[in-house]
Scaffold this active site. Structure first.
Site, PDB file in Angstrom:
ATOM      1  N   LYS A 159      44.552 111.178  47.303  1.00  0.00           N
ATOM      2  CA  LYS A 159      43.291 111.440  48.069  1.00  0.00           C
ATOM      3  C   LYS A 159      42.094 111.942  47.096  1.00  0.00           C
ATOM      4  CE  LYS A 159      43.047 114.781  51.179  1.00  0.00           C
ATOM      5  NZ  LYS A 159      43.034 115.646  52.534  1.00  0.00           N
TER       6      LYS A 159
ATOM      7  N   ARG B   1      36.801 110.723  44.760  1.00  0.00           N
ATOM      8  CA  ARG B   1      35.830 110.677  43.484  1.00  0.00           C
ATOM      9  C   ARG B   1      35.587 109.213  42.975  1.00  0.00           C
ATOM     10  NH1 ARG B   1      38.736 115.088  43.956  1.00  0.00           N
ATOM     11  NH2 ARG B   1      38.003 117.019  42.932  1.00  0.00           N
TER      12      ARG B   1
ATOM     13  N   ASP C 106      47.917 122.764  47.753  1.00  0.00           N
ATOM     14  CA  ASP C 106      47.766 121.967  49.109  1.00  0.00           C
ATOM     15  C   ASP C 106      49.558 121.890  49.477  1.00  0.00           C
ATOM     16  OD1 ASP C 106      45.365 121.910  49.549  1.00  0.00           O
ATOM     17  OD2 ASP C 106      45.165 120.161  48.425  1.00  0.00           O
TER      18      ASP C 106
END
Length: 446
Positions: free
Chosen positions: A22, A27, A325
């Site tokens: 992700k 980016r 995360d």
């Protein structure tokens, strides 16, 4: 709401390929939109968060198109406008649930002479943006934000942005990236000092697109990242590796479901992102790297994961930035381990899509785990491999995709199953998560 009860599963077997990373997907679209010419991207994560970034770049003048390549997947073709040439969007930029889109795009807009309104869903609108607003204000942007520096907010980019040297008060790849992206259209040299290293996808990709960027280490061990502004970016051909954050759920599942053996193909193993693998190995997890290689400047390998008897450990807080995360998934692994797992230094988790420390403590306790919540982490006493009891009612996921997926994995190793109150948020980052679970465990009940 779309509730679902995830029931106990037999051994997970087979091979899967998780969606693209992700962070890299976001980016690649942003930088492709700032390059002059055509950037082509394969393996892009087509979750709602990344699609929000694509829609925003279209709204500011770039051409972002998806080409269906049949069995070989999709290719995204981006024709950029050039640094300094973003157009003022005609309507508010809807960020959905994506904190990454919001913070990085705020950086892009901040050094362009345009005004943009940022909006988001209920969960995103609760997340503070002050840590990005502060440095971007110093660079010359101005903001009209909702109470507490939250969305919706109006950002007026600087007519003449000013380069800054900014020392990050807390480890945050998003804040670092926002400042570097703002620096692209700022005359002079913009510098970010990070005392604790964070994921470095922005630095790698900026360099790949031709930005003049340097990364050094000072006498105190801090990383000093400098970018020269008024850059001319070159279009690229990008193959996005598999997202290690998405792979983490299946790594944990294969480790804790007895009899499992799963090959996860093409996983990005950037050292600033791979902390979860290091921690799970310290806990006794069998995770073998097959065919290690480099793709687009990023280390990649296939991961062969086998069921393992895990043991509790004290997780070094220094590793937090490289797996921030993945802690919800780690908490599930700790719940099934032998002994006590202690985590600390996780204050950042309290300002994610939800308060992930509190929400996971409540969720795991409801499923029968022994959990102690502390201000900066959890202390979990595992079952030693015995299944969790399961839940009577639905787990409150608070619109957080990682809570939903973590508790889905917990359901596989429970006696009665674990019900989550809403599986819809999973689509923000991993739209094929449930179908991949079904693929590995044909006897997994819906």
């Amino acid at each position: 709401m779309r509730p679902r009860r995830f029931l106990p599963a037999g051994p997970l077997k087979g091979r899967i390929r998780v969606p693209g990373d992700k962070s890299i997907s976001h980016r690649s679209i942003m930088l492709g939109a700032l390059a002059v010419g055509e950037t082509r991207v394969t393996g892009l994560l087509e979750g709602e968060d990344v699609l929000a970034t694509a829609a925003a770049m279209r709204a500011m003048g770039a051409s972002v198109k998806r080409l269906d390549k049949g069995n070989s997947g999709a290719e995204w073709v981006i024709n950029g406008v050039g640094v300094g040439a973003l157009l003022q969007p005609e309507a508010p930029l809807d960020m959905g649930n994506s904190g990454t889109s919001t913070r990085l795009l705020m950086g892009l807009v901040a050094s362009h002479p345009i005004t943009a309104t940022f909006t988001g869903d209920g969960s995103l609108s609760k997340r503070p943006m002050g840590r990005v607003i502060d440095p971007l204000t110093t660079m010359g942007a101005s903001f009209e934000a909702s109470a507490g520096g939250r969305l919706p907010l109006i950002l007026k980019g600087a007519d003449t942005p000013v380069p800054i040297t900014y020392r990050l008060p807390v480890a945050s790849a998003q804040v670092k990236s926002a400042i570097l992206l703002a620096g692209l259209n700022t005359p002079g040299i913009t510098t970010v000092i990070e005392p604790v290293p964070t994921r470095d996808h922005s630095e790698r990709m900026l360099r790949g697109f031709g930005a003049d960027i340097t990364v050094e280490t000072d006498a105190d061990g801090a990383r000093v990242i400098s970018i020269r502004g008024e850059a001319e970016l070159r279009p690229q051909t990008i193959e996005v590796p598999g997202d290690p954050s998405s792979a983490a759920f299946f790594i944990v599942a294969a480790l804790v479901v007895p009899g499992s053996e799963v090959l996860i193909e093409n996983v990005g193993l950037n050292p600033t992102r791979a902390g979860i693998i290091e921690v799970l190995r310290l806990m006794g997890g069998s995770i073998e790297e097959v065919s290690p290689r480099e793709v687009g400047g990023e280390p990649v390998a296939d991961l062969l994961v086998r069921h393992s008897a895990l043991r509790g450990i004290a997780v070094d807080p220094a590793i937090v930035p490289s797996m921030v995360d993945e802690f919800p998934a780690l908490f599930v692994a700790a719940s099934l381990a032998e002994g006590v797992t202690t985590t600390s230094g996780l204050e950042e988790l309290r300002v994610k899509e939800s308060d992930r420390i509190s929400v996971m403590a409540t969720a795991l306790a409801a499923a029968g785990a022994r959990v102690e919540e502390r201000e900066d982490g959890l202390v979990i006493t595992g079952t030693g491999g015995e299944p969790l009891v399961g839940t009577n009612g639905a787990i409150a996921t608070h619109l957080d995709h990682r809570i939903a997926m973590s508790m889905a994995i917990a359901g596989l190793v429970s006696r009665t199953g674990v019900e989550v109150d809403d599986t819809r948020p999973i689509a923000t980052s991993f739209p094929v998560f449930e179908s991949m679970l079904a693929q590995l465990a044909t006897d997994l009940a819906a």
